[in-house]
Each structure stands twice: as structure tokens, then as C-alpha cells.
Design a protein around this motif. Structure first.
Motif, mmCIF file in Angstrom:
data_model
loop_
_atom_site.group_PDB
_atom_site.id
_atom_site.type_symbol
_atom_site.label_atom_id
_atom_site.label_comp_id
_atom_site.label_asym_id
_atom_site.label_seq_id
_atom_site.Cartn_x
_atom_site.Cartn_y
_atom_site.Cartn_z
ATOM 1 N N SER A 58 17.747 9.125 -18.397
ATOM 2 C CA SER A 58 19.146 9.434 -18.658
ATOM 3 C C SER A 58 20.044 8.513 -17.852
ATOM 4 O O SER A 58 19.753 8.217 -16.691
ATOM 5 N N GLY A 90 19.222 15.064 -25.774
ATOM 6 C CA GLY A 90 20.051 16.198 -26.152
ATOM 7 C C GLY A 90 20.069 17.244 -25.047
ATOM 8 O O GLY A 90 19.315 17.158 -24.070
ATOM 9 N N SER A 91 20.891 18.240 -25.214
ATOM 10 C CA SER A 91 21.046 19.265 -24.173
ATOM 11 C C SER A 91 19.756 20.067 -23.951
ATOM 12 O O SER A 91 19.444 20.425 -22.813
ATOM 13 N N GLU A 92 18.993 20.339 -25.004
ATOM 14 C CA GLU A 92 17.727 21.066 -24.834
ATOM 15 C C GLU A 92 16.754 20.268 -23.975
ATOM 16 O O GLU A 92 16.078 20.824 -23.110
ATOM 17 N N SER A 93 16.684 18.968 -24.220
ATOM 18 C CA SER A 93 15.778 18.131 -23.436
ATOM 19 C C SER A 93 16.257 18.009 -22.002
ATOM 20 O O SER A 93 15.475 18.130 -21.058
ATOM 21 N N THR A 94 17.555 17.763 -21.841
ATOM 22 C CA THR A 94 18.100 17.604 -20.496
ATOM 23 C C THR A 94 17.858 18.856 -19.660
ATOM 24 O O THR A 94 17.401 18.773 -18.523
ATOM 25 N N SER A 95 18.131 20.014 -20.238
ATOM 26 C CA SER A 95 17.948 21.251 -19.472
ATOM 27 C C SER A 95 16.473 21.589 -19.282
ATOM 28 O O SER A 95 16.119 22.305 -18.344
#
Length: 158
Positions: A86, A117-122
Motif C-alpha cells: 500500500s 480495497g477496504s476489505e483487504s486493507t482491514s
């Protein structure tokens, strides 16, 4: 006893050449498996397969049908530490990743334009960036994966 393992986790890689290049990079760094998000391009498509120089046929891979759930299963059931690439806030240099993460990792790479995406980041245990010269904000996803796999891959190399 858990064995060392490196998994390349790809989110939203829709470019034919990039999918092929990622499999070629995965082979070069001894990746144990590749996991593709539901919207990734088909690695067995003729051009992808050619760019991979056939490695898409030799590296085990799976396509996720439940992205958030599968990321969670990689962490909990398979005991992988997910490390996401990232350029966003909160990312650190690879050297800052705890050493106890390095035996079992899932390197999560996102789309060149959208990133993770947000799912991956979190779902990641750590977010890393590659230090680059001023004015350069990113690399091709396969090049970035190669740089990070060089730092994190658990496979022995000669």
C-alpha cells in the motif's frame, strides 16, 4: 508444527499481462500458492499463460468466492500473516514488519490503479510500501510484488 510458507494474494488484477507476470514472479521467488480475488483475470487465458511462461500451470492457485471470508481463513485457519502492499497512510517500510511474521506470509497485492480495497486493507496484519525516489508514486504490480517477495519470501534461493 507449521512449515514456512509464502502465498501471493491478488486482488482485482484485471490486466492479462499483469496476471501472467505475477505468476512468473511467484515462481521466481518460490511462492507456495496464489490466491485470486473473484474479479482477477484468468491465469489460464492464452496470453496470461504465455506471459507466465507456463508457471500458471505449475503453481497451485485458487480463485476466491468469498473475498473477506477467505482472507480471514488465510489468517486464522492457515496461520498466515497478511502483508498488504500500500502507498496509503499507515504503511511502513518492509523492515518495520515484525520478524515473527516472516515465516508464514500472504503478500496481498492490489490493482495498479485502485490499490487494495477496504476489505483487504482491514484484513492485513501489516501494510508496507516500497521506498522510491521523490516524484515516483508506484510501480507495476508485478515489479512491486517482486521487490516485496525478495524481502519476504520464505523459500530458499540459490
Amino acid at each position: 508444527m507449521l512449515f514456512r510458507s509464502t502465498v501471493l494474494v491478488c486482488e482485482s488484477i484485471r490486466n492479462i499481462d499483469n496476471i501472467g507476470s505475477l505468476f512468473r514472479v511467484a515462481a521466481a521467488f518460490g511462492v507456495d500458492a496464489v490466491v485470486l480475488s473473484p474479479d482477477c483475470h484468468d491465469p489460464l487465458y492464452r496470453k496470461s499463460l504465455r506471459v507466465s511462461i507456463g508457471h500458471a500451470l505449475s503453481i497451485p492457485w485458487a480463485r476466491s468466492e468469498d473475498w473477506a471470508g477467505d482472507l480471514d481463513r488465510l489468517r486464522t485457519r492457515h496461520d498466515l500473516h497478511l502483508i498488504g502492499a500500500s502507498v496509503g497512510d499507515g504503511s511502513t517500510l518492509p523492515e518495520a514488519v515484525p520478524t515473527d511474521y516472516r515465516n508464514r506470509i500472504g503478500l496481498v497485492m492490489g490493482s495498479e490503479f485502485d490499490g487494495l480495497g477496504s476489505e483487504s486493507t482491514s484484513g492485513c496484519d501489516a501494510l508496507v510500501r516500497i521506498a522510491m525516489a521523490e516524484g515516483v508514486d508506484s510501480l507495476n504490480v508485478a515489479v512491486a510484488a517482486a521487490v516485496l517477495l525478495d524481502r519476504f519470501s520464505t523459500a530458499p534461493r540459490v
